[in-house]
Design a protein around this motif. Structure first.
Motif, short mmCIF file in Angstrom:
data_model
loop_
_atom_site.label_atom_id
_atom_site.label_comp_id
_atom_site.label_asym_id
_atom_site.label_seq_id
_atom_site.Cartn_x
_atom_site.Cartn_y
_atom_site.Cartn_z
N PRO A 294 40.72 54.81 41.87
CA PRO A 294 42.27 55.07 41.74
C PRO A 294 42.86 53.92 40.90
O PRO A 294 42.49 52.59 41.23
N ALA A 295 43.79 54.55 40.24
CA ALA A 295 44.55 53.39 39.28
C ALA A 295 45.13 52.11 40.22
O ALA A 295 45.15 51.13 39.99
N VAL A 296 45.64 52.53 41.52
CA VAL A 296 46.07 51.24 42.46
C VAL A 296 44.93 50.35 42.65
O VAL A 296 45.22 49.14 42.75
N ALA A 297 43.87 50.82 43.18
CA ALA A 297 42.78 50.02 43.39
C ALA A 297 42.33 49.27 42.22
O ALA A 297 41.82 48.06 42.25
N ARG A 298 42.15 49.67 40.90
CA ARG A 298 41.90 49.02 39.76
C ARG A 298 42.85 47.95 39.47
O ARG A 298 42.66 46.65 39.11
N ARG A 299 44.14 48.32 39.75
CA ARG A 299 45.24 47.34 39.40
C ARG A 299 45.20 46.20 40.49
O ARG A 299 45.00 44.90 40.20
N ASN A 300 44.94 46.33 41.67
CA ASN A 300 44.55 45.50 42.77
C ASN A 300 43.30 44.44 42.39
O ASN A 300 43.32 43.30 42.68
N LEU A 301 42.22 44.97 41.93
CA LEU A 301 41.23 44.11 41.69
C LEU A 301 41.41 43.49 40.33
O LEU A 301 41.03 41.96 40.61
N GLU A 302 42.46 43.55 39.48
CA GLU A 302 42.84 42.73 38.52
C GLU A 302 43.73 41.66 39.02
O GLU A 302 43.67 40.38 38.64
N VAL A 303 44.62 41.71 39.86
CA VAL A 303 45.44 40.74 40.68
C VAL A 303 44.55 39.77 41.28
O VAL A 303 44.58 38.47 41.04
N LEU A 304 43.67 40.35 42.39
CA LEU A 304 42.79 39.58 42.85
C LEU A 304 41.85 38.83 41.95
O LEU A 304 41.56 37.56 42.20
N ARG A 305 41.45 39.10 40.93
CA ARG A 305 40.67 38.23 39.84
C ARG A 305 41.28 37.18 39.38
O ARG A 305 40.67 35.99 39.43
N GLY A 306 42.64 37.53 39.13
CA GLY A 306 43.48 36.30 38.67
C GLY A 306 43.59 35.10 39.68
O GLY A 306 43.46 33.97 39.16
N TRP A 307 43.59 35.54 41.06
CA TRP A 307 43.72 34.35 42.08
C TRP A 307 42.35 33.96 42.32
O TRP A 307 42.25 32.76 43.16
N ALA A 308 41.04 34.51 41.98
CA ALA A 308 39.92 34.06 42.21
C ALA A 308 39.78 32.94 41.13
O ALA A 308 38.98 31.92 41.20
N GLU A 309 40.35 33.17 39.88
CA GLU A 309 40.11 32.33 38.81
C GLU A 309 40.94 30.97 38.89
O GLU A 309 40.82 29.88 38.40
N GLY A 310 42.06 31.18 39.75
CA GLY A 310 42.99 30.17 39.97
C GLY A 310 43.92 30.59 40.90
O GLY A 310 44.33 31.62 41.03
N PRO A 311 44.68 29.61 41.65
CA PRO A 311 45.68 30.05 42.60
C PRO A 311 46.84 30.45 41.80
O PRO A 311 46.94 30.03 40.48
#
Length: 452
Positions: free
Chosen positions: A241-258
């Motif tokens: 679902p679109a919400v889950a895809r967007r959540n993954l992208e937000v979390l990906r950013g925080w995994a690459e740097g705070p």
């Protein structure tokens, strides 16, 4: 004239009342909206986080409904026990719509859950929202907190714990809660989920907000995110679902740097694929940490244990793993679902619809959906009620139910009493150099409403 009682003044109850007086099939409907509390609006007042002012502004829409001359608010009235039983309600009204929500939280069911410092997120939300039934929270000595869950309530309590007091002062948070948060030493908050990020229930808007808190570093663990099949596989991600895809992208950013804006003194970390197995206590009987088992996707949408364990330090644990309805004396109840059995909103007793008794909101469908979900839910229930209106209206009723409530020793708070509470909260805020501040106790609410 059809006289209807709606029990509960949260969104589902107010939407039911609005639908009843707004329809044209049955003219002359009059509605009493009853609530156990002397204040209206239900979870909009006592569940929406105080720093979410846009959502809390929904009270303006609810207010306009309750100010309709065909609707009467009667607060400080508890239904379900003596003297106002469900049977008595049917003597006073042609029909009763129960919109009583889901007041109990789910337990984790693990050893150590009884330790001091382990609470439900529900209790924490009630405390900082000024609910008169809420207990107190002592945050002294709390450096690290664990929030178990991956929904919007878990995000809310995580954010409130990490937020600086200057951002909370402009809200209506009660002064004792604001003072306790100001004095707390919370520096790290871990929000932990047993499954992966693509199964999380939080919405992207609320998730992103964790990365905008002044002075707070928000992080995610890249290795944990990589366990999610959709994290590295574009085809699997596209199927989400679109919400889950967007959540993954937000979390990906925080995994690459705070997140930007953090000063290193306070931090939030989002953890995944960790199942709580034990709350760890110290010799003083207080929580000192949590033990989690590492989980892994099982290929069927669930997770399986791996036998690897990790301990996380915590002096405060908040569980946020769902809600359950509670039985209302006099109504049938399904303990497995935490709901009242119904057919299109009609209460079902012993396999048959009980004409005259109806449900809407969480007690009807379970704790699902957002505030707006209550509108179609209430509409379906009211439609059933209107289909029964011909039979219901043939029954003679005594005089004004308000007279009967007072004769039974109840002290209803009518709309002017609620306006007096509002005025008292505005005055309290001015005295503290703040805006309107909630009165968080029964005695204060009763005094403000003129009942003391």
């Amino acid at each position: 004239m059809l006289r209807v009682a709606v029990v509960g003044s949260g969104p589902s109850g107010v939407y039911a009342a609005q639908t009843l007086v707004g329809q044209r099939e049955v003219p002359g409907v009059r509605v009493d909206v009853l609530d156990r509390l002397p204040a209206p609006y239900g979870l909009v007042r006592y569940g929406v986080a105080p720093d979410h002012e846009k959502i809390k502004s929904l009270t303006g829409n609810l207010r306009s409904v309750l100010e309709d001359e065909r609707i009467r608010f009667l607060g400080n009235v508890e239904v379900g026990g003596a003297p106002l039983t469900t049977a008595r309600m049917l003597e006073l009204y042609h029909a009763v719509v129960y919109c009583v929500g889901a007041a109990r939280d789910r337990m984790l069911g693990i050893p150590g859950e009884e330790l001091a410092g382990v609470h439900s997120a529900t209790a924490f939300v009630s405390w900082y929202s000024g609910h008169p039934d809420a207990g107190s929270f002592d945050l002294g000595g709390v450096r690290s907190a664990v929030v178990v869950g991956a929904g919007n309530v878990a995000v809310d309590v995580t954010r409130i714990l990490a937020r600086g007091v200057p951002e909370l002062e402009p809200t209506d948070m009660p002064q004792p809660a604001l003072g306790a948060l100001a004095d707390s030493g919370v520096r790290t908050v871990a929000m932990v989920a047993r499954r992966g990020p693509s199964q999380a229930k939080f919405t992207t808007k609320e998730l992103r907000e964790l990365g905008t808190l002044p002075g707070v570093e928000t992080r995610a663990d890249a290795a944990e995110l990589a366990l999610d099949p959709a994290y590295a596989d574009p085809a699997a991600a596209a199927a989400l679902p679109a919400v889950a895809r967007r959540n993954l992208e937000v979390l990906r950013g925080w995994a690459e740097g705070p997140s930007a804006g953090g000063d290193g003194r306070r931090g939030i970390k989002l953890r995944f694929y960790l199942r709580p197995v034990e709350v760890l206590g110290g010799p003083d009987g207080r929580v000192r940490g949590m033990r989690f088992e590492r989980t892994a996707p099982d290929g069927r949408g669930g997770v399986t244990g791996t036998g690897a364990y990790e301990d996380v330090e915590a002096q405060l644990v908040l569980r946020s793993v769902g809600y359950l309805g509670v039985p209302l004396p006099g109504l049938p109840f399904d303990p497995a679902t935490g709901t009242v059995p119904h057919a299109a909103g009609r209460v079902v007793r012993a396999g048959r619809a009980s004409v005259g008794e109806y449900v809407a909101g969480w007690i009807k469908r379970g704790p699902t959906g957002v505030i707006g979900t209550n509108r179609p839910c209430a509409k379906e229930t009211v439609s059933s009620l209107l289909q029964d209106a011909g039979a219901l209206a043939r029954r003679d009723l005594p005089g004004d139910p308000l007279d009967a409530l007072r004769a039974a020793g109840l002290r209803p708070v009518e709309w002017p009493g609620w306006l007096a509470i509002e005025a008292a909260e505005e005055a309290l805020g001015r005295s503290l150099g703040r805006r309107s501040v909630k009165i968080p106790d029964w005695a204060g609410l009763h005094a403000a409403a003129g009942l003391a």
